[in-house]
Design a protein around this motif. Structure first.
Motif, PDB file in Angstrom:
ATOM      1  N   ASP A  12       0.852  -1.178   0.000  1.00  0.00           N
ATOM      2  CA  ASP A  12       0.000   0.000   0.000  1.00  0.00           C
ATOM      3  C   ASP A  12       0.891   1.232   0.000  1.00  0.00           C
ATOM      4  N   LEU A  13       0.636   2.136  -0.951  1.00  0.00           N
ATOM      5  CA  LEU A  13       1.395   3.382  -1.038  1.00  0.00           C
ATOM      6  C   LEU A  13       0.435   4.545  -1.145  1.00  0.00           C
ATOM      7  N   ASP A  14       0.819   5.673  -0.559  1.00  0.00           N
ATOM      8  CA  ASP A  14      -0.023   6.851  -0.709  1.00  0.00           C
ATOM      9  C   ASP A  14       0.454   7.646  -1.932  1.00  0.00           C
ATOM     10  N   GLU A  15      -0.368   8.571  -2.343  1.00  0.00           N
ATOM     11  CA  GLU A  15      -0.070   9.357  -3.546  1.00  0.00           C
ATOM     12  C   GLU A  15       1.227  10.149  -3.424  1.00  0.00           C
ATOM     13  N   ALA A  16       1.597  10.528  -2.212  1.00  0.00           N
ATOM     14  CA  ALA A  16       2.826  11.297  -2.006  1.00  0.00           C
ATOM     15  C   ALA A  16       4.060  10.502  -2.424  1.00  0.00           C
ATOM     16  N   ALA A  17       3.994   9.196  -2.373  1.00  0.00           N
ATOM     17  CA  ALA A  17       5.134   8.350  -2.741  1.00  0.00           C
ATOM     18  C   ALA A  17       5.325   8.274  -4.255  1.00  0.00           C
ATOM     19  N   MET A  18       4.317   8.645  -5.007  1.00  0.00           N
ATOM     20  CA  MET A  18       4.372   8.455  -6.451  1.00  0.00           C
ATOM     21  C   MET A  18       5.432   9.311  -7.136  1.00  0.00           C
TER      22      MET A  18
END
Length: 92
Positions: A12-18
């Motif tokens: 699971d990754l949040d959009e900030a990691a993109m």
């Protein structure tokens, strides 16, 4: 966002990691344009390490579809080149 690393599992990754993952993806895409396996291996390892470090393991017992599917560790330059889209492995 759920990202699957083939042969390994989901994260699971949040959009900030993109943003960071897109930088790492660009290095993989660039490495696929060459023929140096060592450069490619390092770029792919960095991308997969980025997913692992920026994300959290998705529960193994959860049955959820992945938003992105990345090649697994040990994938070859040829295999990953076939997976690349117009925007690399990670759109954005």
């Amino acid at each position: 966002m759920i990202v699957r690393i083939l042969g390994e599992g989901q994260y699971d990754l949040d959009e900030a990691a993109m943003d960071k993952l897109n930088e790492l993806d660009a290095a993989v895409e660039s490495a696929c344009q060459g023929t140096d396996e060592a450069v490619f291996d390092a770029a792919l390892a960095a991308l997969l390490d980025g997913v692992r470090s920026l994300g959290t393991a998705h529960p193994v017992d959860a049955i959820d579809s992945s938003d992105l599917i990345l090649p697994g560790p040990g994938s070859t330059l040829a295999e990953v080149s076939e997976m690349l889209g117009d925007e690399g492995l990670i759109p954005g």
